[in-house]
Every structure is written in structure tokens, then in C-alpha cells.
Design a protein around this motif. Structure first.
Motif, PDB file in Angstrom:
ATOM      1  N   PRO A   1      -1.054  16.110  14.308  1.00 40.27           N
ATOM      2  CA  PRO A   1      -0.624  14.936  13.314  1.00 40.27           C
ATOM      3  C   PRO A   1       0.039  14.366  12.699  1.00 40.27           C
ATOM      4  O   PRO A   1       1.159  14.358  13.461  1.00 40.27           O
ATOM      5  N   TYR A   2       0.081  13.979  11.526  1.00 38.00           N
ATOM      6  CA  TYR A   2       1.260  13.234  10.841  1.00 38.00           C
ATOM      7  C   TYR A   2       2.323  13.913  11.275  1.00 38.00           C
ATOM      8  O   TYR A   2       3.690  13.330  10.160  1.00 38.00           O
ATOM      9  N   ILE A   3       1.489  14.329  10.056  1.00 40.34           N
ATOM     10  CA  ILE A   3       2.983  15.012   8.638  1.00 40.34           C
ATOM     11  C   ILE A   3       3.337  16.960   9.291  1.00 40.34           C
ATOM     12  O   ILE A   3       3.716  17.523   8.982  1.00 40.34           O
ATOM     13  N   HIS A   4       2.276  17.006   9.889  1.00 43.90           N
ATOM     14  CA  HIS A   4       2.168  18.560   9.425  1.00 43.90           C
ATOM     15  C   HIS A   4       3.337  19.184  11.255  1.00 43.90           C
ATOM     16  O   HIS A   4       3.256  18.946  11.690  1.00 43.90           O
ATOM     17  N   PHE A   5       3.700  20.530  11.319  1.00 40.04           N
ATOM     18  CA  PHE A   5       4.421  20.854  11.696  1.00 40.04           C
ATOM     19  C   PHE A   5       3.832  21.343  13.662  1.00 40.04           C
ATOM     20  O   PHE A   5       2.979  21.902  13.147  1.00 40.04           O
TER      21      PHE A   5
ATOM     22  N   GLN B   1     -11.648  11.686 -15.588  1.00 36.16           N
ATOM     23  CA  GLN B   1     -10.291  11.081 -15.906  1.00 36.16           C
ATOM     24  C   GLN B   1      -8.872  10.858 -14.916  1.00 36.16           C
ATOM     25  O   GLN B   1      -8.035   9.857 -15.419  1.00 36.16           O
ATOM     26  N   THR B   2      -8.519  10.778 -13.603  1.00 38.72           N
ATOM     27  CA  THR B   2      -7.485  10.812 -13.061  1.00 38.72           C
ATOM     28  C   THR B   2      -8.383  11.177 -11.658  1.00 38.72           C
ATOM     29  O   THR B   2      -8.466  11.983 -11.033  1.00 38.72           O
ATOM     30  N   LEU B   3      -7.594   9.875 -11.041  1.00 42.19           N
ATOM     31  CA  LEU B   3      -7.782   9.807  -9.592  1.00 42.19           C
ATOM     32  C   LEU B   3      -6.601   9.272  -9.014  1.00 42.19           C
ATOM     33  O   LEU B   3      -5.743   7.750  -8.809  1.00 42.19           O
ATOM     34  N   ARG B   4      -5.259  10.294  -7.976  1.00 43.51           N
ATOM     35  CA  ARG B   4      -4.381   9.402  -7.382  1.00 43.51           C
ATOM     36  C   ARG B   4      -4.592   9.908  -5.890  1.00 43.51           C
ATOM     37  O   ARG B   4      -4.562  10.568  -6.006  1.00 43.51           O
ATOM     38  N   ILE B   5      -4.285   8.960  -5.498  1.00 44.96           N
ATOM     39  CA  ILE B   5      -4.216   8.290  -3.480  1.00 44.96           C
ATOM     40  C   ILE B   5      -2.814   8.024  -3.646  1.00 44.96           C
ATOM     41  O   ILE B   5      -2.352   6.710  -3.750  1.00 44.96           O
ATOM     42  N   TYR B   6      -1.981   8.883  -2.260  1.00 41.58           N
ATOM     43  CA  TYR B   6      -0.767   8.799  -2.157  1.00 41.58           C
ATOM     44  C   TYR B   6      -0.914   8.740  -0.509  1.00 41.58           C
ATOM     45  O   TYR B   6      -1.783   9.474   0.178  1.00 41.58           O
ATOM     46  N   LYS B   7      -0.412   7.651   0.347  1.00 38.96           N
ATOM     47  CA  LYS B   7      -0.101   7.802   2.299  1.00 38.96           C
ATOM     48  C   LYS B   7       1.073   8.625   2.204  1.00 38.96           C
ATOM     49  O   LYS B   7       2.023   8.552   1.708  1.00 38.96           O
ATOM     50  N   LEU B   8       0.934   9.823   2.950  1.00 35.81           N
ATOM     51  CA  LEU B   8       1.983  10.577   3.971  1.00 35.81           C
ATOM     52  C   LEU B   8       2.501   9.550   5.007  1.00 35.81           C
ATOM     53  O   LEU B   8       1.400   9.896   5.803  1.00 35.81           O
ATOM     54  N   GLN B   9       3.881   9.703   4.712  1.00 40.64           N
ATOM     55  CA  GLN B   9       4.339   8.597   6.760  1.00 40.64           C
ATOM     56  C   GLN B   9       5.678   9.682   6.914  1.00 40.64           C
ATOM     57  O   GLN B   9       6.984   9.530   6.041  1.00 40.64           O
ATOM     58  N   LEU B  10       5.607   9.786   8.106  1.00 38.17           N
ATOM     59  CA  LEU B  10       7.136  10.322   8.578  1.00 38.17           C
ATOM     60  C   LEU B  10       7.600   9.084   9.918  1.00 38.17           C
ATOM     61  O   LEU B  10       6.669   8.679  10.288  1.00 38.17           O
ATOM     62  N   GLU B  11       8.468   8.781   9.344  1.00 35.77           N
ATOM     63  CA  GLU B  11       9.281   8.200  10.514  1.00 35.77           C
ATOM     64  C   GLU B  11       8.987   8.481  11.628  1.00 35.77           C
ATOM     65  O   GLU B  11       8.643   8.788  12.141  1.00 35.77           O
ATOM     66  N   GLY B  12       8.107   6.857  12.532  1.00 36.04           N
ATOM     67  CA  GLY B  12       8.421   7.125  13.771  1.00 36.04           C
ATOM     68  C   GLY B  12       7.116   7.445  13.794  1.00 36.04           C
ATOM     69  O   GLY B  12       6.582   7.792  15.281  1.00 36.04           O
ATOM     70  N   ILE B  13       6.489   8.239  13.010  1.00 31.84           N
ATOM     71  CA  ILE B  13       4.860   8.584  13.800  1.00 31.84           C
ATOM     72  C   ILE B  13       3.674   7.392  12.856  1.00 31.84           C
ATOM     73  O   ILE B  13       3.706   7.467  12.889  1.00 31.84           O
TER      74      ILE B  13
END
Length: 545
Positions: free
Chosen positions: A109-113, A533-545
Motif C-alpha cells: 500500500p501507498y500509505i498504510h504500515f 454540498q461539498t466534495l473534497r479529494i486529496y491525493k496522499l503520498q509518502l516520499e519514495g512510494i
């Protein structure tokens, strides 16, 4: 048949063992001068190896040990003999564990331990000390299945970037190392302090789960570190707590101001738990037993302020499946103030534990996500870190879980949409492209009792059925909201998982999915007209992954 014995001079930190999960589980035993020093189970395979296991033998460097392996006592495997069917037993040694290849990491996974190699399950011994978060976890270094329990160890300053330090605790003659907890001995009760705050690990010695521990019961033991968690020693007086009943396990230790003592929560059997107290962290006595209906294993106990009011402090007691009591300590007993409630819905999240000593009085937790990676040299992942709060909703108290604010440090590429109107029925759905990778998505909408809203991201569908007040994802179902006035939903998606936090976080779903990154869009569709009413989307990224 000749016994499978082989002598080996240990010269480096690790021996390398080839294995294949399709093969029969085999027993390996290591002897020094005729004495069994350690053993484990592994699906050893010298012929069609799929993965490599790196077994730490650093304590035995310079010693000439004998290795024996077999599938059963009646089936000793001949090695390095003149027999035509003998197994070529050629073990290599190394001082460094190599990084996984890009091919091996394709499911990571990109961000999970995750652990670099081997099996991972329950988080153990979560503790914050001297500016560092310490994460311990159940770990099998000899394969990607649940065997040979060790405590893995990693450290972080921000809960997302982790440095792996190897195994902190390995099996010994009292058993393999099952779950437990940790505290920082800031009061120096055990007189161990040198330069850094001593770390105390309270763990389950699972007697009888290895050849070396045959005949031993399950017991509760102590290990400690005086060098910031770089090395650990076992307490000479182990076990701290002899066996109470069968496979009692999973000690959670906290300081309890109402009792002016330390409290240990311990799992007994079925849905039964007990509480013990100690003034010195060494001598423990049982003072209460009770059941937690619908749950078992891995207790957690911690204080929380209701609605952030320090004048209203309650205690939460939870089990591995996230059923929980909210109560107070009254007349020396834990007394629940309301019936059992449930936080997690589904079967993916398990064995959640909170950090001891987290800064600013925060209550931060991880859980094990029961997600398997069948074609990788690692298996299992932990949830994203979440923060717990107690909220009063409709005159009842709910435990609420929300992603930690540190998630903002790995967020980027924000997309925001407001006042989206969905025509409903066969009308055109709302569609927007999304970046490939891990995503943090927040949706807020009017709660419409006649509406079913469908959310599709990377081919994974989440259904908000407001006609039944039900949130559906994969094989899991939870309520959407208690007040039924507004729909609030936060979703964290990674390669193989989705985590849903509904309303204020009083309902949580964790499910296994597979993100199809060819389908890099988000789609909203409803069967009746709906207002987002609201839709927000963020990309989550750890360096080197």
C-alpha cells in the motif's frame, strides 16, 4: 531414514531460508551442543522457492550450531546425504536484509504500515517516549502466514514515516511472543533510567506454541529497554503473572488516577476479561472480572473527556472487534454507564490499540487490517492512525474515530466541488477524474430519507442508502448517522483497502477492495434528485512510494 541434521558456523546476523506457501509446513530446530536453543515453523522449499526469509541469529555469531528439520517426527527429512532423494541443504548468511524489488512491492500500500518481509498482525506496545512513536507488532519473519510470533519494531516522529528496527522480542523457552502493551517508565519505578526514559513491554509468553516451550503455560512477562528501544532485555523475574486460565493473554497496562495505581486489562477466555492493579508494575492482583458481549481478545482501556470537557472524564474499555463500554471507576471498580456499543462494522479491522503517553493528551490508535497479499514477500497491513474522542449524540455517549491531523502532511493535489446537483434516476451522474494512488475523500450532503447515493472510485462502490440509514461497502454494513439530518462521510482508499468514517466518526468500516487504477475517476449517482454540498479529494503520498 537418516535424520536431517546439519552443522553450521554462524558468522553473520541473518541466515536466509527459501520458502513457498504452497508447500508443507516444516519444523526447524537449532541446537548448540545438544541443547535446543530455538525453533520455528516454515514452509521450507529448496526446489521451487518463491520467497526468502531472513532469520536473526546474531546472538549465536561465532557458535557452531546443528540444524534439524522435519515435516513430522515420523518424517525426518534427509539432507546432504548420498541418498538419491536427499534435500540439498545450502543456507546462506548475510548481515543486511535487502529492500524488496519493485515487482515484490507492487501490492504494497501507498500509505498504510506494512512490515518489510514476513507476516504482520496485531499492533502491540504502542508508546510515545522522548519525542518518538514506537510501534511494535505481531511478526513472523519466517513466512507470510501466522506462525513464530515475534514483536517487530518501528519508530516514527509523525505516524506515517516509519523506520524499521527489526524484531524487539523473539521467542524463548517460555513461548512465542503474543500480544501486549508498553509504557514509558517516567517515574523510574523499576530504577532502570540511564539517559533515556525506560520502555517497559508487557507481553504474552505463549507457552506450548513452540518446541522449545513445550509444557509451559501462557503467562505474562516483562521486557525493558534503557537505550530508547534499540535493545531489549527480559526481566529476570519473569513471569510477572503466572497463568490464570488456559490461554489468558494480551495485557494492556495504563496508569489509572482514580485508583492511584497501574491497571492491567487481561483477556481470559470466550468474552471474559479481568482487571488487575499494581503500585510497582511488578506485583499484580486481580480486582475485577467481567464479560464484553460480542467480543474477545486484545483489550484496550483508556480515559477520554466527553465533548472535550476535562470535567467529564470517562474510561473506555474495548475488545479486539471494537465493542466497547464507556464508564467510570467507582468504589474501586470499573462501572459501565451505558450498554455495550460498537465502533467498527465488518470483519477487516481487528485488535486496535491506543498509544500510551501520546502528546497533548491525544488518544491515537492503530488496528490490524485483515488484508492478505498472496503474491508478495509480506502480508498484512495496519489501518491509518486514527484519533478517538467521546461525543454525546442524542443523549448517549459514542466513541468516535477520525483520521489523525498528521494526514494533512502527506496530502496534496486538492480538488474541491460544491453544490453538486444529481438529477437522479437515469439522469447523468457526476463524474470527475482523480489522481491514481491513495486518496482522502470527504463528502457532505443533505440527508434525504428517500435517496440512495452511490459512490464509485477506482471501481470500488460505496452505497449510502438513506432509505434505511445504511452504509454499504464490500461485505460490510453500518449505520450512516444517528440524527439523520446530514450525510458526512470520509473515505481513505489505498491499493487494497478502504476505510470509511461516518458522521462524526461514531461508525467505522474497514474493508478489503482492489483499486483498479485504469478507472481513475469518481462517480456520484442517485436514484432521486440529491444535493451534494461539498466534495473534497486529496491525493496522499509518502516520499519514495
Amino acid at each position: 531414514m537418516q535424520e536431517g541434521n546439519r552443522r553450521m558456523l554462524i558468522q553473520k546476523k541473518y541466515i536466509i531460508l527459501p520458502y513457498n506457501n504452497r508447500m508443507t509446513l516444516k519444523h526447524l530446530e537449532f541446537y548448540d551442543g545438544g541443547d535446543l536453543i530455538f525453533d520455528f515453523r516454515i514452509k521450507l522449499d529448496f526446489f521451487t522457492c518463491e520467497c526468502l526469509a531472513y532469520i536473526n541469529v546474531e546472538p549465536y555469531i561465532g557458535r557452531d550450531i546443528s540444524i534439524r528439520f522435519f515435516a513430522s517426527e515420523e518424517n525426518i527429512i534427509p539432507i546432504d546425504t548420498q541418498e538419491a532423494d536427499a534435500v540439498p541443504f545450502a543456507l546462506q548468511q548475510t548481515d543486511e536484509i535487502p529492500k524488496c524489488s519493485n515487482m515484490d512491492n507492487r501490492y504494497r500500500p501507498y500509505i498504510h504500515f506494512t512490515t518489510p518481509y514476513g507476516w504482520l498482525n496485531d499492533p502491540n506496545g504502542l508508546v510515545y517516549a522522548d519525542g518518538v512513536y514506537h510501534m511494535f507488532y505481531q511478526h513472523n519473519p519466517a513466512g507470510t502466514e501466522r506462525e513464530n510470533m515475534h514483536w517487530g519494531h518501528a519508530v516514527s516522529s509523525d505516524l506515517f514515516h516509519w523506520e524499521h528496527l527489526g524484531n524487539a522480542l523473539c521467542p524463548d523457552n517460555k513461548g512465542t511472543v503474543f500480544s501486549g502493551s508498553a509504557i514509558a517508565d517516567r517515574k523510574n519505578l523499576l530504577c532502570l533510567r540511564k539517559k533515556e526514559t525506560p520502555l517497559l513491554l508487557f507481553y504474552t509468553a505463549a507457552g506450548g506454541t513452540s518446541r522449545l516451550s513445550e509444557g509451559e503455560p501462557f503467562s505474562i512477562c516483562l521486557a525493558y529497554s534503557t537505550d530508547g528501544g534499540r535493545t531489549f532485555e527480559r526481566y529476570a523475574g519473569n513471569p510477572l503473572l503466572p497463568n490464570i486460565v488456559k490461554n489468558n493473554r494480551d495485557p494492556k497496562v495504563v496508569w489509572c488516577p482514580p485508583l492511584e495505581s497501574y491497571v492491567m486489562a487481561l483477556y481470559l477466555e470466550k468474552s471474559q476479561y479481568c482487571l488487575l492493579s499494581s503500585e510497582n508494575l511488578l506485583d499484580w492482583r486481580v480486582f475485577q472480572s467481567f464479560t464484553l458481549p460480542g467480543d474477545s481478545e486484545c483489550p484496550d482501556i483508556y480515559p477520554l473527556c466527553l465533548n472535550h470537557d476535562p470535567q467529564q472524564t470517562y474510561w473506555v474499555f474495548s475488545g479486539a472487534s471494537d465493542h466497547y463500554y464507556v464508564g467510570k471507576f467507582t468504589d474501586g471498580q470499573f462501572v459501565s454507564t451505558q450498554p455495550v456499543k460498537r465502533l467498527h462494522y465488518g470483519t477487516c479491522s481487528y485488535a486496535a490499540q491506543t498509544f500510551s503517553g501520546a502528546p497533548d493528551g491525544r488518544c491515537i490508535r492503530f488496528s490490524w487490517q485483515r488484508i492478505e497479499f498472496l503474491s508478495a514477500p509480506f502480508n498484512g497491513q495496519l489501518s491509518i492512525p486514527g484519533e478517538l474522542q467521546l461525543c454525546e449524540i442524542e443523549n448517549e455517549i459514542y466513541l468516535c474515530l477520525w483520521p489523525v491531523r498528521e494526514l494533512e502532511n502527506i496530502s496534496g493535489n486538492m480538488q474541491v466541488y460544491r453544490k453538486i446537483v444529481l438529477p437522479g434516476g437515469a439522469g447523468k451522474p457526476f463524474i470527475c477524474s482523480v489522481p491514481r494512488g491513495a486518496l482522502d475523500i470527504f463528502i457532505q450532503a443533505e440527508y434525504q430519507p428517500d435517496c440512495v447515493l452511490r459512490i464509485n472510485v477506482f471501481g470500488a462502490e460505496v452505497v449510502c442508502d438513506m432509505t434505511r440509514n445504511q452504509l454499504h461497502c464490500a461485505d460490510s454494513v453500518s449505520p450512516i448517522t444517528i440524527k439523520q439530518k446530514q450525510l458526512r462521510l470520509r473515505m481513505i482508499l489505498d491499493k487494497n483497502s478502504i476505510e470509511l468514517f461516518a458522521d462524526q466518526g461514531e461508525f467505522y468500516i474497514s474493508s478489503r477492495i482492489t483499486c483498479d487504477y485504469h478507472l481513475n475517476w469518481l462517480q456520484l449517482q442517485s436514484d432521486t434528485q440529491a444535493a451534494i454540498q461539498t466534495l473534497r479529494i486529496y491525493k496522499l503520498q509518502l516520499e519514495g512510494i
